[in-house]
Write a protein that holds these residues in place. Sequence first.
Motif, mmCIF file in Angstrom:
data_model
loop_
_atom_site.group_PDB
_atom_site.id
_atom_site.type_symbol
_atom_site.label_atom_id
_atom_site.label_comp_id
_atom_site.label_asym_id
_atom_site.label_seq_id
_atom_site.Cartn_x
_atom_site.Cartn_y
_atom_site.Cartn_z
ATOM 1 N N LEU A 51 47.915 -10.593 94.574
ATOM 2 C CA LEU A 51 47.896 -9.507 95.564
ATOM 3 C C LEU A 51 47.814 -8.204 94.789
ATOM 4 C CD1 LEU A 51 50.700 -9.925 98.264
ATOM 5 C CD2 LEU A 51 48.228 -9.961 98.614
ATOM 6 N N CYS A 52 46.890 -7.334 95.187
ATOM 7 C CA CYS A 52 46.759 -6.046 94.488
ATOM 8 C C CYS A 52 47.442 -4.966 95.313
ATOM 9 C CB CYS A 52 45.279 -5.712 94.304
ATOM 10 S SG CYS A 52 45.035 -4.071 93.619
ATOM 11 N N MET A 53 48.483 -4.357 94.767
ATOM 12 C CA MET A 53 49.203 -3.305 95.484
ATOM 13 C C MET A 53 48.637 -1.932 95.095
ATOM 14 S SD MET A 53 50.896 -5.457 97.049
ATOM 15 C CE MET A 53 51.775 -4.353 98.131
ATOM 16 N N ASP A 54 49.101 -0.878 95.770
ATOM 17 C CA ASP A 54 48.420 0.422 95.629
ATOM 18 C C ASP A 54 49.326 1.609 95.945
ATOM 19 O OD1 ASP A 54 46.278 2.364 95.589
ATOM 20 O OD2 ASP A 54 46.186 2.180 97.772
ATOM 21 N N GLY A 55 50.508 1.676 95.367
ATOM 22 C CA GLY A 55 51.381 2.822 95.652
ATOM 23 C C GLY A 55 51.064 3.998 94.747
ATOM 24 N N THR A 56 51.494 5.192 95.132
ATOM 25 C CA THR A 56 51.401 6.340 94.223
ATOM 26 C C THR A 56 52.804 6.927 94.060
ATOM 27 O OG1 THR A 56 49.199 6.878 95.055
ATOM 28 C CG2 THR A 56 50.308 8.567 93.772
ATOM 29 N N ILE A 57 53.109 7.344 92.841
ATOM 30 C CA ILE A 57 54.424 7.935 92.548
ATOM 31 C C ILE A 57 54.236 9.235 91.760
ATOM 32 C CG2 ILE A 57 55.696 5.761 92.516
ATOM 33 C CD1 ILE A 57 55.389 6.019 89.353
ATOM 34 N N PRO A 58 55.246 10.101 91.772
ATOM 35 C CA PRO A 58 55.213 11.238 90.837
ATOM 36 C C PRO A 58 55.170 10.676 89.415
ATOM 37 C CG PRO A 58 56.966 11.492 92.472
ATOM 38 C CD PRO A 58 56.444 10.097 92.613
ATOM 39 N N ARG A 59 54.305 11.247 88.584
ATOM 40 C CA ARG A 59 54.082 10.699 87.239
ATOM 41 C C ARG A 59 55.366 10.460 86.449
ATOM 42 N NH1 ARG A 59 49.274 14.123 87.282
ATOM 43 N NH2 ARG A 59 50.653 15.896 86.993
ATOM 44 N N ALA A 60 56.324 11.389 86.592
ATOM 45 C CA ALA A 60 57.533 11.330 85.770
ATOM 46 C C ALA A 60 58.399 10.118 86.105
ATOM 47 C CB ALA A 60 58.346 12.618 85.935
ATOM 48 N N ARG A 61 58.151 9.470 87.229
ATOM 49 C CA ARG A 61 59.007 8.353 87.633
ATOM 50 C C ARG A 61 58.434 7.002 87.225
ATOM 51 N NH1 ARG A 61 62.393 10.975 91.436
ATOM 52 N NH2 ARG A 61 63.798 9.229 91.153
ATOM 53 N N LEU A 62 57.407 7.033 86.384
ATOM 54 C CA LEU A 62 56.680 5.814 86.031
ATOM 55 C C LEU A 62 57.572 4.726 85.436
ATOM 56 C CD1 LEU A 62 53.916 4.556 86.000
ATOM 57 C CD2 LEU A 62 53.515 5.556 83.766
ATOM 58 N N SER A 63 58.381 5.088 84.426
ATOM 59 C CA SER A 63 59.131 4.027 83.753
ATOM 60 C C SER A 63 60.217 3.478 84.674
ATOM 61 C CB SER A 63 59.708 4.531 82.427
ATOM 62 O OG SER A 63 60.618 5.553 82.655
ATOM 63 N N GLU A 64 60.758 4.336 85.520
ATOM 64 C CA GLU A 64 61.750 3.898 86.496
ATOM 65 C C GLU A 64 61.153 2.819 87.426
ATOM 66 O OE1 GLU A 64 63.993 6.442 89.912
ATOM 67 O OE2 GLU A 64 63.281 7.513 88.148
ATOM 68 N N ILE A 65 59.943 3.080 87.899
ATOM 69 C CA ILE A 65 59.295 2.126 88.808
ATOM 70 C C ILE A 65 58.964 0.828 88.065
ATOM 71 C CG2 ILE A 65 57.045 1.710 89.902
ATOM 72 C CD1 ILE A 65 58.876 3.015 91.776
ATOM 73 N N LEU A 66 58.538 0.951 86.809
ATOM 74 C CA LEU A 66 58.206 -0.264 86.069
ATOM 75 C C LEU A 66 59.437 -1.120 85.831
ATOM 76 C CD1 LEU A 66 55.499 0.911 83.556
ATOM 77 C CD2 LEU A 66 55.261 -0.483 85.594
ATOM 78 N N THR A 67 60.552 -0.476 85.577
ATOM 79 C CA THR A 67 61.803 -1.220 85.418
ATOM 80 C C THR A 67 62.128 -1.950 86.719
ATOM 81 O OG1 THR A 67 62.560 0.465 83.880
ATOM 82 C CG2 THR A 67 64.249 -0.989 84.796
ATOM 83 N N LYS A 68 61.949 -1.251 87.813
ATOM 84 C CA LYS A 68 62.225 -1.830 89.137
ATOM 85 C C LYS A 68 61.295 -3.021 89.397
ATOM 86 C CE LYS A 68 63.986 -1.857 93.305
ATOM 87 N NZ LYS A 68 65.385 -2.209 93.544
ATOM 88 N N ILE A 69 60.020 -2.865 89.033
ATOM 89 C CA ILE A 69 59.065 -3.960 89.251
ATOM 90 C C ILE A 69 59.467 -5.183 88.420
ATOM 91 C CG2 ILE A 69 56.662 -4.701 88.888
ATOM 92 C CD1 ILE A 69 55.770 -1.877 89.683
ATOM 93 N N ALA A 70 59.936 -4.936 87.177
ATOM 94 C CA ALA A 70 60.364 -6.043 86.323
ATOM 95 C C ALA A 70 61.565 -6.763 86.947
ATOM 96 C CB ALA A 70 60.717 -5.528 84.930
ATOM 97 N N GLU A 71 62.477 -6.005 87.512
ATOM 98 C CA GLU A 71 63.648 -6.619 88.180
ATOM 99 C C GLU A 71 63.202 -7.461 89.369
ATOM 100 O OE1 GLU A 71 66.518 -2.759 87.343
ATOM 101 O OE2 GLU A 71 66.302 -3.498 89.414
ATOM 102 N N LEU A 72 62.283 -6.878 90.155
ATOM 103 C CA LEU A 72 61.804 -7.593 91.343
ATOM 104 C C LEU A 72 61.056 -8.863 90.941
ATOM 105 C CD1 LEU A 72 60.561 -4.536 93.432
ATOM 106 C CD2 LEU A 72 62.442 -6.075 94.057
ATOM 107 N N SER A 73 60.317 -8.772 89.842
ATOM 108 C CA SER A 73 59.560 -9.913 89.346
ATOM 109 C C SER A 73 60.522 -11.066 89.025
ATOM 110 C CB SER A 73 58.780 -9.479 88.106
ATOM 111 O OG SER A 73 58.160 -10.571 87.497
ATOM 112 N N ALA A 74 61.640 -10.750 88.382
ATOM 113 C CA ALA A 74 62.648 -11.763 88.067
ATOM 114 C C ALA A 74 63.267 -12.300 89.360
ATOM 115 C CB ALA A 74 63.725 -11.171 87.159
ATOM 116 N N HIS A 75 63.541 -11.395 90.283
ATOM 117 C CA HIS A 75 64.188 -11.789 91.541
ATOM 118 C C HIS A 75 63.320 -12.763 92.340
ATOM 119 C CE1 HIS A 75 66.350 -11.421 95.347
ATOM 120 N NE2 HIS A 75 65.192 -11.160 95.930
ATOM 121 N N TYR A 76 62.022 -12.462 92.421
ATOM 122 C CA TYR A 76 61.141 -13.311 93.231
ATOM 123 C C TYR A 76 60.558 -14.479 92.440
ATOM 124 C CZ TYR A 76 61.262 -10.058 97.156
ATOM 125 O OH TYR A 76 61.662 -9.299 98.204
ATOM 126 N N GLY A 77 60.745 -14.442 91.124
ATOM 127 C CA GLY A 77 60.186 -15.513 90.306
ATOM 128 C C GLY A 77 58.667 -15.505 90.275
#
Lengths: 407, 498
Positions: B351-377
């Motif tokens: 599935l290709c997602m398509d959100g936009t964030i303020p640039r400065a929050r990039l690493s925060e979102i990537l950390t969150k995505i990594a957590e979610l990835s572990a959560h959903y397997g």
Amino acid sequence: MERFQPTSAERLAGVIERAHAAGTRLHLVGGGTKAGFGHPVVADAVLDLSAFSGIERYEPAEQVITLGPATPLATVQAALAEEGQRLAFDPPDIGPVFGEAPGLGTVGGAIAANLSGPGRPRAGAARDHLLGVEAVTGRGEIFKAGGRVVKNVTGYDLPKLMAGSFGTLAAMTRLTLRVAGRAPATVTAALLDLDPAAAGRLMQRISGSALEPLAIAYLPAEVAVRTRHPLAAAAVLVRFDGPSVALDERLADLQTLVGDIAPVEAIDGPDSDETWVAIRDIAGLLPDGARALWRLSVPPAAGCSLAADLATSIPGLRWFADWAGGRLWLAVPPLADAGAAIIRPRVQALGGHATLVRAPAAIKAQVPAFEPPPAGLAALEARIRAAFDPAGILNPGILGSGISGPN
Amino acid sequence: MALIMPAADKAVMGERAALVAELGRLLPADAVISAASALGPYECDALTAYVQRPLAVVLPRTTAEVSAVLALCHRRKVKVVPRGAGTSLSGGALPLEDGIVLSLARFNRILDIDLANRCLTAQPGVTNLALTKAVEADGFFYAPDPSSQIACTIGGNVAENSGGVHCLKYGLTTHNLLGLEMVLIDGTVIRLGGGKALDGPGYDLLGVITGSEGLLGVVTEVTVRLTPKPQGIGALLAGFDTVEAAGAAVGAIIGAGIVPGGIEMMDSLAINAAEDFCHPGYPREAAALLIVELDGPAGEVEAQMDEVAALLNAAGARSLRRTRDDAERLGFWAGRKSAFPAVGRISPDYLCMDGTIPRARLSEILTKIAELSAHYGLRCANVFHAGDGNLHPLILYDANIPGELDKAEAFGADILRACVAVGGVLTGEHGVGIEKRDLMGEMFDETDLAVQQRLKCAFDPAGLLNPGKVFPVLHRCAELGRLHVSGGKLRFPELPRF
């Protein structure tokens, strides 16, 4: 006339809600510098929005700023300059056109009228820089649309609809704008003593080249003198920006492109900046209060020849071209219809449109300030207006017969 | 996701034969498709998880035919789903059981090329790439370049306000349009914008139509701006040990007042998938990779390449390459441009997602995505338009495993919620469609959505154009007219009454 000056979006919503219920017509005022733009508002009360002023959140690294629409442009520009940034749409200080003092215009006014300066063709118009908006509808509802990021297709692009709507859809309370970095250096190239036809052709060649000019304008001799640009002769002016080491090469490339049509003369430093401020603010056609002022949008390649043609039909016409010929400003000597019967058909024949920006009240009562739309589009615009402001209480009359809405 | 589409109108479905016969009288015989076997190709777009056969498909050739079809549908209260090339990733062209699909595929001609005014007028079914092909020999191009540009059409680009990798400098579709011809649901034909001039008169309806996902009208002609091809072009490829360092480098480049043509980022999973797929020479050990492309006057590009190289080094780049020629530059892009098929090779579905964030929050979102990835397997590869904060996380799943699609969609929804929570938005360039429809409440409250839907009512009072897309709850227009936030109670009783 009664005057309301709400101090919060909630209170503003309360005022508009009551006005909606009672059918009280409101004249929206921010800095009050554009009261002469459009047609006179027919109102029962003044809605003073000056409390919605001030910079709320400025994030230079994200290149966005959130502010109240009544914030003076001068305040915003100063804050941005401190961080080496600017508003790329470069809104004109248009108050002096209407006999107001310079420097009083607000950001909200520039957005509501969609005012953009010489950088518009490359950098976009005011509407392109409004990322998000919070406003109160003509029913008294607070809503938001858009966001704080450039790339956003979530829901309809209501910020674009708000820009240029002259306060007829909603009263804006908060704006989020995109801002741009300021290039390290800028220079203006002047190509002197060109007639309009030659200037028109040359501007298209430059626009179609890979030289990436920031702005291109043409000033006929009389207006060049009045604009007080340093060379005081008919001139195509081309503005470049970029790293200073690269600017000499740009001037040389321009000379190569232009060939022996004209030598490239460089204007740099403050003279360059002041020249463009004067073009932006239409200084070459001011004050001259007796003349009507027109703003034309036309296909750029047709601009200069249209202006030269109009100058033969309207003796004493003063004009200049911005946006490489796509935007013409005309100052018309006193005529019963401000020249509308001559100007509008020729502009329409080119697929463009003409706005009567300034004229005596008696003329504006006869001549629509804005180009009247065809019937199908006019009906759609009236339905859109009614969707936001069903009682027609926000700035009624300002758009003339163009977008009359329900009343 | 339990996606609920508007209830089918049984009366309309019962009169299918009469509708098809009437369409047949309005259009040539080959322009109406109604045989069940021939409707298959139209039952979904590029969001292939959802399929639906429409009542019929029409393929008009002229504006007059579009107008006649819409007027008929308006009269018979038949829903209409407009369709370009069907490359939408958000389900924008998903048909309705009780509606027809109006395909613009036969609007495939370029009508006018005006180089003096730097614009081109085309019918909506012309592909994005064909616009550039038509003018490149003369030194021009059409700037927005979505990665589907070989297939997607300019009409679809208008409907979705498409971007691409170069919109950081050249803008989105909305910034590159001059005018449109469109047909309203009652058959009225209108022109919007300024024709060949900038900034048309009246309300900016050109801006409103762009990105309106086929809910307001059917575009039948598009005038776009053409951009001169840049004199010089170069790219840099930098590998970083951490995503934070790469994100900081992006901030430093933009903070220096440089506007690159594009800045792209890929994470470790995407880098390795691309390297396995087409060997572009990416640093496999890097946690994040940046491609920075600079274009413009040759001398300026030269100067900025030096400046950007210094900024990338200062931000801690572990590896840095800069192009010496165009072949090398295209090599840098080969991996990024094939990121989707590359990921497709390591997973049965994504599935290709398509959100936009303020640039400065990039690493925060990537950390969150990594957590979610572990959560959903489920694994997630990340590619971004880093310069404008537009993320394309690719969630890897296997549709043949029961429940995995649901899990992937829940994962995607959580990513988009996280984007909104840090000040971003649900969709940067793919559109809301059906995919993000039920998340609209994360960004907008009831009043915000009512204001948008009232605008829809001004164009389409009966709600016949592409219903079920974008808005989570369908309201009748009369109901929206009555809706009032304060429930009839006036606020601030101390305020004067008129």
